[in-house]
Each structure stands twice: as C-alpha cells, then as structure tokens.
Design an enzyme around this catalytic site. Structure first.
Site, PDB file in Angstrom:
ATOM      1  N   GLY A  80       0.819  -1.308  -0.217  1.00  0.00           N
ATOM      2  CA  GLY A  80      -0.090  -0.018  -0.269  1.00  0.00           C
ATOM      3  C   GLY A  80       0.985   0.973   0.280  1.00  0.00           C
ATOM      4  O   GLY A  80       0.659   2.180   0.606  1.00  0.00           O
ATOM      5  N   GLN A 105      -1.881   7.086   1.033  1.00  0.00           N
ATOM      6  CA  GLN A 105      -1.802   8.507   1.769  1.00  0.00           C
ATOM      7  C   GLN A 105      -0.364   8.578   2.724  1.00  0.00           C
ATOM      8  O   GLN A 105       0.578   9.500   2.822  1.00  0.00           O
ATOM      9  CB  GLN A 105      -2.936   8.938   2.855  1.00  0.00           C
ATOM     10  CG  GLN A 105      -2.733  10.104   3.470  1.00  0.00           C
ATOM     11  CD  GLN A 105      -3.591  10.634   4.884  1.00  0.00           C
ATOM     12  OE1 GLN A 105      -4.331  10.139   4.625  1.00  0.00           O
ATOM     13  NE2 GLN A 105      -3.704  12.040   4.940  1.00  0.00           N
ATOM     14  N   ASP A 116       2.111  -1.835  -4.352  1.00  0.00           N
ATOM     15  CA  ASP A 116       0.612  -1.791  -4.746  1.00  0.00           C
ATOM     16  C   ASP A 116       0.419  -2.167  -5.909  1.00  0.00           C
ATOM     17  O   ASP A 116       0.728  -2.482  -6.853  1.00  0.00           O
ATOM     18  CB  ASP A 116       0.455   0.068  -4.734  1.00  0.00           C
ATOM     19  CG  ASP A 116      -1.016   0.695  -3.601  1.00  0.00           C
ATOM     20  OD1 ASP A 116      -2.120   0.268  -4.098  1.00  0.00           O
ATOM     21  OD2 ASP A 116      -0.537   0.887  -2.712  1.00  0.00           O
ATOM     22  N   TYR A 144     -15.025  -0.788   9.047  1.00  0.00           N
ATOM     23  CA  TYR A 144     -13.341  -0.458   8.820  1.00  0.00           C
ATOM     24  C   TYR A 144     -13.733  -0.718  10.896  1.00  0.00           C
ATOM     25  O   TYR A 144     -11.875  -1.062  11.036  1.00  0.00           O
ATOM     26  CB  TYR A 144     -13.399   0.938   9.223  1.00  0.00           C
ATOM     27  CG  TYR A 144     -11.509   1.384   9.271  1.00  0.00           C
ATOM     28  CD1 TYR A 144     -10.661   0.850   8.049  1.00  0.00           C
ATOM     29  CD2 TYR A 144     -11.377   2.560  10.143  1.00  0.00           C
ATOM     30  CE1 TYR A 144      -9.329   1.475   8.379  1.00  0.00           C
ATOM     31  CE2 TYR A 144     -10.482   3.129  10.143  1.00  0.00           C
ATOM     32  CZ  TYR A 144      -9.353   2.503   8.903  1.00  0.00           C
ATOM     33  OH  TYR A 144      -7.806   2.917   9.233  1.00  0.00           O
ATOM     34  N   LYS A 181     -10.158  -3.745  12.477  1.00  0.00           N
ATOM     35  CA  LYS A 181      -9.290  -2.948  13.097  1.00  0.00           C
ATOM     36  C   LYS A 181      -9.418  -3.382  14.531  1.00  0.00           C
ATOM     37  O   LYS A 181      -8.054  -4.587  15.141  1.00  0.00           O
ATOM     38  CB  LYS A 181      -8.886  -1.162  12.819  1.00  0.00           C
ATOM     39  CG  LYS A 181      -8.281  -0.727  11.823  1.00  0.00           C
ATOM     40  CD  LYS A 181      -7.166  -1.188  11.646  1.00  0.00           C
ATOM     41  CE  LYS A 181      -7.112  -0.859   9.904  1.00  0.00           C
ATOM     42  NZ  LYS A 181      -5.330  -0.858   9.282  1.00  0.00           N
TER      43      LYS A 181
END
Ligand code: SER
Length: 315
Positions: A9, A13, A35, A143, A147
C-alpha cells in the site's frame, strides 16, 4: 546494517510518505514499494516498485523471497467511509492482507511487521475524553470492527507464535504529499486544498465535531520510532494509543483564517457524521510516551501553516 523492507500500500496517503522517509534513512534500494497501482512520480522514481495484490498469499510470498525482505509495513486498507459502502470487500482486504503477513512471520519468512490500527477501534460506549489505552471497545463501523479484530490477532500471533508485530492507533492524519481516500477525517486535508483553490469549503461534518488528529510528519516519526524500539520494550502487542491534537472543523477554520482571512466554511453533514460521533474526541497516549518516548511536535496552528505553505508552493 543492510535490511530489505517491503511497504504494502505504498501509494496511499501514509504509504507514500513512509516509503520516501524510509528510503532517505536506509537507502533507496533497500525499500521495496508495492501497491495494486502505480503511485506519484516522487515515489515511482525514488526506488524499486512492485505491482502486488497482498490478498494473494503466493504473490506476496514470491515478492518477499525475491527481494530478501525481512520487514513488512502493511499500509493497504479500506478506510471507514468507503468500508461502510463495501463491507465485505473491506473485511476481506483488511483481514486477508493481515493474515497473509502474520502467517509469513509465523513461518519465519519475515522477522518484523508494522500494521496500523486506528482510533476507529473505539465506539459509542467508549469514554470519549482522554480515551485510555485499555477501555471499552465496541466499534460500530465495518472499518473499526476490522481494526479491532486485527489488534486481537496481532496480540494472538505475538503470544502464540512470537511474531514481532507492532501497531499504533493512528488518529486522523493530515498531509500534503498525497490525498487521503475514503476516510471520515479526510475533511481535515480537503479543507486546505479548497481554502487555497476556492477560498471556501463545505464540510461534511458538523462544526463542533471534535476528533483526534495528527500531522503526517509526527505519524511517520512515531512509526519509525516504534519499529526501532527494542522488542522487549514493546509491551502493548495489540496497538498503542497515539495522540497529538484534537480540534473541531470550526477551530480548524479559525486557524486557516489566521493565514487566509477571507476563508469561509459551511456545514453539510452526511453519513460520515455518525461515524465521527462514534469515535473519541481525545486520546490518552501516556503508555506510548512511557514505553518508547513518544512525543508529538505539531499542533493545529503549526499544521495549518505547514500545510498551506507546502500546498501553495506545489501549485
Ligand atoms: N482516518 C481514518 C478514517 O477516517 C481512521 O483511521 O477512516
């Protein structure tokens, strides 16, 4: 010391800035970026890159063997807002990539893992102010569930198989080199772009939504710091609380007005408001401070000045 590190990844960001910083530190050729798509010129031109879908165990294993990788930073994930739209895709991506990396470490094919967690592990029943390291965690987003589960698995792999995996619960991250994608805290980046291009911004959260945030330089420093800490000092093998600042969209707009006095903000909350409401407004990170000397450097005003300066120069 010569070690080869794989970033999964790398074009996102966090991945972009992490890759560039690690390349500066360890040398361009030591850091293999990967990626599912190519990234920006800075990233692509600064060192080795592989197209890699990390949900594919065999493909991942092959890249790791080919490059003699010893450390993996798993930065690929679907963030909170997008995950609400594609729950199963988010679950599969966020969990399968983690299992692949954990299992490679269990089989001694890699030595060390960084995997990011998030303030999204907390939920509506969590104490909102100064949220402690160990507290009620009942995340209400796809999400957040991924996590929270990921944290449990990291700790499990450490306890059962001695896998050296380290993690941080990142707050919302603010950066100028790459845009965030699909998160609830994305407003805190978009606002600077719009302040410069249009002089105004319509925020998708209400003016008084107080959320924990951090400037990217701090987040990258924390990441390198936790990875460089001797293993015996890493006591939390789920993920560490991490904090720098908390503010509302209204406070952010005030801060921007000190640089751009004519800046205007409007509010049109959408489905992301509910996600934001379920998260803490401030985080107690005293355990990270104690275990590996964590200390944030950027407050809101310094973030605003740095963001506007860099974005202006880039345009
Ligand atoms: N910043 C992320 C998001 O908004 C949370 O980790 O989804």
């Amino acid at each position: 010391m010569s070690k080869y590190i794989l970033i999964i990844g790398a074009c996102g960001q966090i991945g972009t800035e992490l890759t560039l910083t690690l390349r500066e530190k360890y040398g361009n050729d030591q850091i293999i970026a990967s990626d599912i798509r190519e990234g920006n010129d800075d990233l692509m031109e600064s060192g080795p890159f592989e197209i890699l879908d990390a949900t594919n165990y065999d493909a991942l294993e092959e890249v790791i063997a080919y490059h003699d990788i010893t450390e993996v930073y798993l930065m690929a994930a679907m963030l909170s807002a997008t995950a609400e739209k594609f729950p199963m895709r988010a679950w599969n991506l966020n969990m399968n990539t983690l299992f692949n990396v954990l299992n490679l470490a269990k089989e001694k094919k890699i030595e060390k893992i960084f995997w990011p967690s998030s303030i999204a592990v907390f939920g509506p029943t969590t104490p909102k102010e100064n949220t402690p390291q160990n507290t009620i965690m009942e995340p209400s987003t796809v999400y957040g569930i991924s996590k929270q589960s990921g944290e449990r698995w990291c700790e499990y792999y450490f306890n059962k198989f001695n896998v050296d995996v380290r993690s941080i619960r990142y707050p919302g991250l603010i950066s100028w080199k790459t845009m965030p994608g699909g998160g609830t805290t994305d407003y805190a980046v978009e606002i600077y772009h719009k302040a410069l291009s249009e002089g105004s911004y319509t925020c998708f959260l209400e003016e008084d939504t107080n959320l924990p945030m951090m400037f990217m330089d701090d987040a990258i420093r924390a990441t390198l710091q936790i990875m460089e800490t001797p293993a015996e000092k890493i006591k939390e093998r789920s993920a560490y609380n991490l904090a720098a600042m908390s503010f509302t969209p209204k406070e952010m707009a005030e801060s921007i007005k000190t640089v751009i006095p004519k800046f205007k903000i409007a509010y049109e909350p959408d489905f992301r408001q509910e996600i934001a409401n379920s998260w803490p407004s401030s985080i107690d990170d005293s355990i990270a401070q104690k275990d590996w000397n964590w200390k944030a450097e950027f407050n809101l005003q310094k973030t605003t000045e740095t963001m506007l300066e860099n974005l202006k120069n880039r345009v």
